[in-house]
Design a protein around this motif. Structure first.
Motif, PDB file in Angstrom:
ATOM      1  N   ASN A  86       0.832  -1.196   0.000  1.00  0.00           N
ATOM      2  CA  ASN A  86       0.000   0.000   0.000  1.00  0.00           C
ATOM      3  C   ASN A  86       0.872   1.254   0.000  1.00  0.00           C
ATOM      4  N   ALA A  87       0.266   2.334  -0.385  1.00  0.00           N
ATOM      5  CA  ALA A  87       0.895   3.661  -0.332  1.00  0.00           C
ATOM      6  C   ALA A  87       2.242   3.718  -1.045  1.00  0.00           C
ATOM      7  N   ILE A  88       2.374   2.998  -2.131  1.00  0.00           N
ATOM      8  CA  ILE A  88       3.655   2.971  -2.835  1.00  0.00           C
ATOM      9  C   ILE A  88       4.051   4.346  -3.352  1.00  0.00           C
ATOM     10  N   ASP A  89       3.107   5.098  -3.883  1.00  0.00           N
ATOM     11  CA  ASP A  89       3.445   6.414  -4.420  1.00  0.00           C
ATOM     12  C   ASP A  89       3.968   7.343  -3.342  1.00  0.00           C
ATOM     13  N   GLU A  90       3.369   7.304  -2.169  1.00  0.00           N
ATOM     14  CA  GLU A  90       3.825   8.166  -1.080  1.00  0.00           C
ATOM     15  C   GLU A  90       5.224   7.784  -0.628  1.00  0.00           C
ATOM     16  N   VAL A  91       5.491   6.489  -0.532  1.00  0.00           N
ATOM     17  CA  VAL A  91       6.789   6.039  -0.055  1.00  0.00           C
ATOM     18  C   VAL A  91       7.870   6.296  -1.092  1.00  0.00           C
ATOM     19  N   ILE A  92       7.618   5.903  -2.332  1.00  0.00           N
ATOM     20  CA  ILE A  92       8.620   6.060  -3.381  1.00  0.00           C
ATOM     21  C   ILE A  92       8.902   7.534  -3.646  1.00  0.00           C
ATOM     22  N   GLY A  93       7.883   8.354  -3.630  1.00  0.00           N
ATOM     23  CA  GLY A  93       8.060   9.767  -3.925  1.00  0.00           C
ATOM     24  C   GLY A  93       8.282  10.619  -2.703  1.00  0.00           C
ATOM     25  N   SER A  94       8.658  10.013  -1.589  1.00  0.00           N
ATOM     26  CA  SER A  94       8.819  10.775  -0.359  1.00  0.00           C
ATOM     27  C   SER A  94       9.972  11.754  -0.464  1.00  0.00           C
ATOM     28  N   SER A  95       9.975  12.715   0.421  1.00  0.00           N
ATOM     29  CA  SER A  95      11.007  13.754   0.407  1.00  0.00           C
ATOM     30  C   SER A  95      12.316  13.264   1.013  1.00  0.00           C
ATOM     31  N   ARG A  96      12.395  11.992   1.402  1.00  0.00           N
ATOM     32  CA  ARG A  96      13.605  11.475   2.028  1.00  0.00           C
ATOM     33  C   ARG A  96      14.702  11.201   1.016  1.00  0.00           C
ATOM     34  N   GLY A  97      14.448  11.395  -0.235  1.00  0.00           N
ATOM     35  CA  GLY A  97      15.479  11.167  -1.239  1.00  0.00           C
ATOM     36  C   GLY A  97      14.887  10.617  -2.510  1.00  0.00           C
ATOM     37  N   GLU A  98      15.738  10.445  -3.507  1.00  0.00           N
ATOM     38  CA  GLU A  98      15.293   9.899  -4.777  1.00  0.00           C
ATOM     39  C   GLU A  98      14.838   8.461  -4.601  1.00  0.00           C
ATOM     40  N   SER A  99      14.029   8.023  -5.521  1.00  0.00           N
ATOM     41  CA  SER A  99      13.553   6.643  -5.489  1.00  0.00           C
ATOM     42  C   SER A  99      14.720   5.684  -5.648  1.00  0.00           C
ATOM     43  N   PRO A 100      14.786   4.681  -4.761  1.00  0.00           N
ATOM     44  CA  PRO A 100      15.845   3.684  -4.899  1.00  0.00           C
ATOM     45  C   PRO A 100      15.485   2.585  -5.893  1.00  0.00           C
ATOM     46  N   ALA A 101      14.300   2.678  -6.475  1.00  0.00           N
ATOM     47  CA  ALA A 101      13.781   1.556  -7.255  1.00  0.00           C
ATOM     48  C   ALA A 101      14.095   1.666  -8.739  1.00  0.00           C
ATOM     49  N   ALA A 102      14.525   0.527  -9.293  1.00  0.00           N
ATOM     50  CA  ALA A 102      14.616   0.395 -10.738  1.00  0.00           C
ATOM     51  C   ALA A 102      13.225   0.095 -11.281  1.00  0.00           C
ATOM     52  N   GLY A 103      12.349  -0.380 -10.397  1.00  0.00           N
ATOM     53  CA  GLY A 103      10.966  -0.669 -10.727  1.00  0.00           C
ATOM     54  C   GLY A 103      10.213  -1.010  -9.462  1.00  0.00           C
ATOM     55  N   TRP A 104       8.896  -0.953  -9.539  1.00  0.00           N
ATOM     56  CA  TRP A 104       8.090  -1.321  -8.379  1.00  0.00           C
ATOM     57  C   TRP A 104       6.784  -1.938  -8.827  1.00  0.00           C
ATOM     58  N   VAL A 105       6.221  -2.746  -7.954  1.00  0.00           N
ATOM     59  CA  VAL A 105       4.964  -3.417  -8.232  1.00  0.00           C
ATOM     60  C   VAL A 105       4.144  -3.407  -6.939  1.00  0.00           C
ATOM     61  N   SER A 106       2.848  -3.215  -7.084  1.00  0.00           N
ATOM     62  CA  SER A 106       1.947  -3.243  -5.932  1.00  0.00           C
ATOM     63  C   SER A 106       1.431  -4.657  -5.700  1.00  0.00           C
ATOM     64  N   LYS A 107       1.319  -5.020  -4.435  1.00  0.00           N
ATOM     65  CA  LYS A 107       0.744  -6.315  -4.073  1.00  0.00           C
ATOM     66  C   LYS A 107      -0.774  -6.217  -4.155  1.00  0.00           C
ATOM     67  N   PRO A 108      -1.459  -7.250  -4.541  1.00  0.00           N
ATOM     68  CA  PRO A 108      -0.919  -8.517  -5.055  1.00  0.00           C
ATOM     69  C   PRO A 108      -0.438  -8.335  -6.494  1.00  0.00           C
ATOM     70  N   TYR A 109       0.561  -9.076  -6.858  1.00  0.00           N
ATOM     71  CA  TYR A 109       1.119  -8.999  -8.204  1.00  0.00           C
ATOM     72  C   TYR A 109       1.303 -10.407  -8.749  1.00  0.00           C
ATOM     73  N   ARG A 110       1.517 -10.483 -10.034  1.00  0.00           N
ATOM     74  CA  ARG A 110       1.794 -11.762 -10.687  1.00  0.00           C
ATOM     75  C   ARG A 110       3.305 -11.901 -10.861  1.00  0.00           C
ATOM     76  N   ILE A 111       3.768 -13.129 -10.868  1.00  0.00           N
ATOM     77  CA  ILE A 111       5.192 -13.376 -11.095  1.00  0.00           C
ATOM     78  C   ILE A 111       5.618 -12.811 -12.446  1.00  0.00           C
ATOM     79  N   SER A 112       4.726 -12.832 -13.429  1.00  0.00           N
ATOM     80  CA  SER A 112       5.066 -12.281 -14.747  1.00  0.00           C
ATOM     81  C   SER A 112       5.345 -10.781 -14.662  1.00  0.00           C
ATOM     82  N   ASP A 113       4.633 -10.067 -13.769  1.00  0.00           N
ATOM     83  CA  ASP A 113       4.911  -8.634 -13.564  1.00  0.00           C
ATOM     84  C   ASP A 113       6.305  -8.454 -12.983  1.00  0.00           C
ATOM     85  N   LEU A 114       6.633  -9.263 -12.007  1.00  0.00           N
ATOM     86  CA  LEU A 114       7.943  -9.202 -11.379  1.00  0.00           C
ATOM     87  C   LEU A 114       9.032  -9.575 -12.379  1.00  0.00           C
TER      88      LEU A 114
END
Length: 124
Positions: A86-114
């Motif tokens: 949950n709240a992926i946009d808030e966490v990834i876009g937080s003011s604590r710094g740039e996103s550390p992610a090369a990619g992200w997926v919200s749960k529940p997700y499929r293995i094909s998405d990953l």
């Protein structure tokens, strides 16, 4: 010999970790380690130097997974795919710094998405 993309998976729910680990192995990835805490994720990333780290952003029901992802990505230079319930946009876009992610997926997700995100992260 073909190079298998090496991964670590950081997930604190054992059932999800098991499903992700074996789902990714079935797709041909080498899962070299599994962590259920943020400190273990960083330690194992440092030890195994995987091609990509798959990290649950909510390890320990806080943002410790995001902090681990920042360290794995920033200090170790390993691309990270973040999974978050949950709240992926808030966490990834937080003011604590740039996103550390090369990619992200919200749960529940499929293995094909990953799979798609890991393949893209491994190319960079």
């Amino acid at each position: 010999m073909d190079h298998k993309t090496r991964l670590i998976v950081a997930e604190n729910d054992p059932l999800i970790a098991w499903a992700v680990r074996f789902g990714l192995m079935d797709l041909g990835y080498e899962v070299c380690a599994w962590a259920d805490t943020a400190p273990d994720a960083v330690r194992l990333a440092e030890l195994h130097r995987p091609d990509v780290a798959v990290v649950d952003g909510g390890l320990s029901d806080r943002n410790e997974g995001i902090d681990a992802a920042r360290e794995i990505s920033g200090r170790l230079g390993i691309p990270v795919v973040i999974c978050r319930g949950n709240a992926i946009d808030e966490v990834i876009g937080s003011s604590r710094g740039e996103s550390p992610a090369a990619g992200w997926v919200s749960k529940p997700y499929r293995i094909s998405d990953l799979d798609r995100l890991i393949a893209a992260a491994a190319r960079h």
